[in-house]
Structure formats: structure tokens, C-alpha cells
Design a protein around this motif. Structure first.
Motif: not given
Length: 181
Positions: A92-101, A147-155
Motif C-alpha cells: 500500500i505504501r508503494a501504491a500510495v506513492d504513485v498518487f501522492r505527488r 502511522e507510516a502512511l500518515r508520515l507520508r502525508g496520507v490521510e
């Protein structure tokens, strides 16, 4: 059923706010509806998702992200509505990274009621103590991933299924009114 109800309620509210809605289901079966506005969008979601059922296939967050990336060009709120397990963290961290930008990402994870029940009852014997320890270990790993997702700026939302519809709509409205989209 709770996830589908929450998704449809959120879609209804978002459409009333003038936003477009779409979906990508993944796991047991992939179904795609490109984002669109108007009353027909809700009908399209209903027609596409009404018979969607959970399956035994592991979720492929990266594949879902690749599909959703192709259907979403404008800055959007991208929602991952899932039952996040501790072993899903890297995926999920890899998938989230696709969108965060380009997008604002919200991971709404359904917390199992059974885990809460185990944590809230006093252990009666060795077997129950092992269950309690396993529940704590599972919950800690899950909280670490969130928490790792939150630290990436994810809601992040982590709620039991009955609380999901209201929590999801409230988070959307908070995001909308904050001007982050």
C-alpha cells in the motif's frame, strides 16, 4: 456491505458538492468507472458495484493504483477503501506513492470488530491469553503501517465497519472545506 454503503454515501455527498466520482475495485475482481459528475455517476456506481463480493484473492494495491492513475488526470482525492492487514504495508505504501505527488490520498481501513472484542474481554485461561497477545501484536503492526502512511502525508481513517459511512463523509467534508483539493 458497510464499505459499499460508505462508498455510495460518499459518492452522493461528493456529487452534491459538485465533484466527480469514480471507482476501481480490486482484489477478487477489477471493475473500473472513470470519474464523472452528475446524477448518472451515482447510477453507474450502483450498476457496477451492487453485486461486488469479497473474495480470497490478495489485494494488488499496485495494480489498482496503475489503473486508477490512468483514469484520474486532475488533482483529486484518491480513496483506498480496504481492510488493511499488517502484511499489506509495503504494497500500500508503494501504491500510495504513485498518487501522492499529484493527488490527496485517503486510506480508509476497516478495523475488525473481532479484534476489538478480544482486546476488551479479560482473558480466561492460557488459550485466551494467547489470543489477546496475538490481537495486540496484530493491532500494533497495523498501527505501525497506518502511522507510516500518515508520515507520508496520507490521510488515514481506521474505524470499525458501522462507523465508516459517517467517518468517511466527515473526513471528505473536512478536506473539502480546508481547501486542500
Amino acid at each position: 456491505d458497510e464499505a459499499l454503503n460508505a462508498l455510495l454515501l460518499l459518492a452522493h455527498v461528493a456529487l452534491r458538492q459538485g465533484d466527480g466520482v469514480g471507482s476501481v475495485s480490486f482484489g477478487a475482481e477489477a471493475r473500473v468507472i472513470a470519474p464523472r459528475k452528475g446524477h448518472r455517476a451515482l447510477n453507474a456506481l450502483l450498476e457496477n458495484l451492487f453485486d461486488l463480493a469479497p473474495g480470497l484473492a490478495a489485494p494488488d494495491y499496485r495494480a489498482a493504483a496503475a489503473i486508477a492513475w490512468r483514469t484520474t488526470s486532475k488533482r483529486s482525492l484518491v480513496l483506498f477503501l480496504t481492510n488493511l492487514r499488517d502484511e499489506d504495508g509495503d504494497e500500500i505504501r508503494a501504491a500510495v506513492d504513485v498518487f501522492r505527488r499529484r493527488h490527496l490520498v485517503l486510506v480508509a481501513s476497516l478495523r475488525e470488530s473481532a479484534v476489538s472484542e478480544i482486546l476488551n474481554r479479560p482473558p480466561q485461561g492460557f488459550e485466551a491469553a494467547l489470543q489477546l497477545a496475538a490481537a495486540h501484536q496484530y493491532l500494533n503492526a497495523r498501527l505501525h503501517t497506518l502511522e507510516a502512511l500518515r508520515l507520508r502525508g496520507v490521510e488515514v481513517l481506521d474505524v470499525e465497519p458501522p462507523a465508516l459511512p459517517v467517518a468517511l463523509v466527515n473526513r471528505y467534508l473536512d478536506i473539502k472545506h480546508s481547501g486542500r483539493l
